[in-house]
Design an enzyme around this catalytic site. Structure first.
Site, PDB file in Angstrom:
ATOM      1  CG  HIS A 139      17.389 133.522  50.588  1.00  0.00           C
ATOM      2  ND1 HIS A 139      16.498 132.447  50.497  1.00  0.00           N
ATOM      3  CD2 HIS A 139      16.530 134.535  50.040  1.00  0.00           C
ATOM      4  CE1 HIS A 139      15.405 132.790  50.235  1.00  0.00           C
ATOM      5  NE2 HIS A 139      15.183 134.190  50.248  1.00  0.00           N
TER       6      HIS A 139
ATOM      7  CG  ASP B 226      17.120 129.508  52.024  1.00  0.00           C
ATOM      8  OD1 ASP B 226      17.970 130.239  52.434  1.00  0.00           O
ATOM      9  OD2 ASP B 226      16.323 129.582  51.307  1.00  0.00           O
TER      10      ASP B 226
ATOM     11  CB  SER C  95      12.485 134.810  51.036  1.00  0.00           C
ATOM     12  OG  SER C  95      12.327 134.601  49.818  1.00  0.00           O
TER      13      SER C  95
END
Length: 494
Positions: A223, A256, A338
């Site tokens: 992402h 992910d 992230s």
């Protein structure tokens, strides 16, 4: 900090107390005992500081009531105590520096020299007042920081004496300390800038990644780079400020996980060492590195709060969700962390920071901020995916060959009555069909792990590889049954 006088000397005490010449005698006031000084109608002046340069010792009353000088002056044996906070600043740089608690800055003139004479002795105050004043000063200094230091410097009329202190041993970072681990890891962590194609105004974001190998591969979250995967731009900036363009090698939306490759990668890249996430224990120390809200090279610490935590990084009902059997940590993780590494106390990567729990919207990658519930993809799983992406550019997922209801929770993962797009809910000749599973069966266990929902089942399945032999526990018509099956595979994201 030493309170010894440095760089200045205090004049030696005279061997005989100085006595004024032709000092006029003060006649006693009417009605007062002989030899007693008249009372001053005004408020009494401040009591002289004993031993201050230029001051004389006070006369000592003799047996007959007359004042006689002391045999020796009362010179101090130690440095006088500083004046209480709040006392008026002495003109000409006289007086003692302000008490500890007011921050001192290297530049800006500083305060008066230690050992300088006091022009006017400061009045004594009760100790309680001094303590209260120091506490207030410390609190104010803590609140406004440099502003107080600047205020003190601007209003200091005297000179300044600064002393450089040698670095104490305590400032040396011991191997294994958080500072030592972070210092070693930071040069291998990058801040990723991703921008969608189509010119200005397109979607853009900031995330984190880390050096995976010496060839310039960077491991991060899908992402983080998804917006730039088709015609966008990517760059990676190291802690030394050097920036390199990058491109996507492969990405797995379901896991992910994504792998980038630096264009014109510099020589001497140092990959972060990879740990074993299967051996992590609840309570182990963790260190997270990332760029929360764009603040690159941020280091936070915490512990492993839980293992094998099933997490869907979206709403749990979309075909584009990511699922993981995550490591839960209370290390502060925010948007921008992230893709960054979650390290153990030895500096080895045990996970990739991926999602946080928000107080408002559930799991996700772009929530408002950390509340101490962060989730990382175990590095053992991420490494398997990364190797596949580097080798083929396409992710491979293990599957049981059945469509599972993703909305139910609490009683297991129910096989749906209808598959996606009108397809069969149990794939003909697939693993589930060969094991005898049917629509409506509720899967409650997967290879010894409890299953309470569809996302939990998928998270558990994806910790395995295609070809693994597993045992399912399921319920049909109120009866518990078991079945063994061999996991199939699915290539690519839907």
């Amino acid at each position: 900090m030493s309170s010894e006088n440095e760089g200045s000397t205090e004049p030696a005490a005279p061997s005989v107390p100085p006595r004024p010449e032709n000092a006029p005698a003060t006649p006693p006031a009417p009605g007062s005992p002989a030899g007693q000084a008249p009372a001053d109608p005004a408020a009494p002046g401040p009591e002289p500081v004993p031993g201050a340069h230029g001051d004389h010792a006070a006369p000592v009353p003799g047996p007959d009531g007359t004042a006689t000088p002391p045999p020796h002056p009362a010179y101090p044996t130690s440095v006088p105590a500083p004046a209480p906070t709040g006392a008026p600043h002495q003109a000409g740089g006289a007086g003692w520096p302000p008490p500890a608690g007011l921050p001192g800055h290297g530049g800006g003139g500083g305060g008066p020299v230690w050992g300088a004479p006091a022009a006017t002795p400061a009045p004594r105050r009760r100790p309680g007042g001094l303590v209260a004043a120091v506490l207030v000063a410390a609190l104010v200094a803590g609140g406004v920081g440099g502003g107080i230091g600047y205020w003190a410097a601007e209003r200091s009329d005297g000179g300044s004496t600064t002393v450089s202190a040698a670095a104490p041993r305590s400032l040396e970072r011991e191997p294994g300390s958080v500072a030592a681990v972070a210092g070693k890891a930071l040069p291998s962590v990058v801040t990723i800038e991703a921008a969608a194609g189509g010119g200005p105004g397109g979607e853009a974001g900031t995330g984190t990644g880390f050096v995976y190998d010496k060839e310039g591969h960077i491991l991060t979250n899908n992402h983080v780079v998804e917006s730039a995967a088709d015609g966008g731009t990517l760059s990676a900036t190291f802690s030394d400020g050097k920036t390199y363009d990058a491109e996507v090698v492969g990405r797995a939306q379901g896991y992910d996980v994504a792998v980038l490759k630096l264009k014109n990668a510099p020589a001497g890249l140092v990959p972060l060492p990879l740990g074993d996430s299967d051996k992590v224990a609840v309570g182990d120390s963790t260190i997270a590195i990332g760029a929360p809200f764009g603040l690159s090279n941020t280091v936070t610490t915490g512990i492993i709060s839980a293992k094998n935590r099933p997490v869907a990084s979206g709403d749990g009902s979309s075909g584009k969700n990511s699922y993981m059997s995550a490591l839960q940590t209370d290390a502060s993780i925010n948007p921008g962390n992230s893709g960054g590494p979650l390290l153990d106390s030895g500096g080895a990567v045990i996970g990739i920071n991926s999602a946080i729990q928000s107080a408002g919207n559930g799991f996700g990658q772009s929530q408002a901020g950390s509340i101490g519930l962060g989730f990382a993809i175990p590095i053992n799983q991420a490494t398997t995916v990364a190797r596949q992406l580097i080798r083929t550019g396409t992710p491979v997922y293990p599957v049981i060959g059945a469509t599972v209801d993703m909305s139910g929770q609490g009683d297991g993962a129910r096989i749906a009555q209808e598959g996606a797009g009108g397809t069969a809910p149990v794939t003909p000749d697939g693993p589930a069909a060969e094991a005898g599973l049917r629509p409506g069966d509720v899967i409650t266990g997967f290879d010894g792990e409890p299953v309470d929902s569809g996302p939990t089942l998928i998270s558990e399945i994806w910790t395995h590889k295609p070809g693994d032999r597993v045992t399912l526990t399921y319920e049909r018509d109120g009866k518990e049954r078991t079945a063994e099956l061999t996991l199939g595979e699915r290539k690519g994201d839907r």
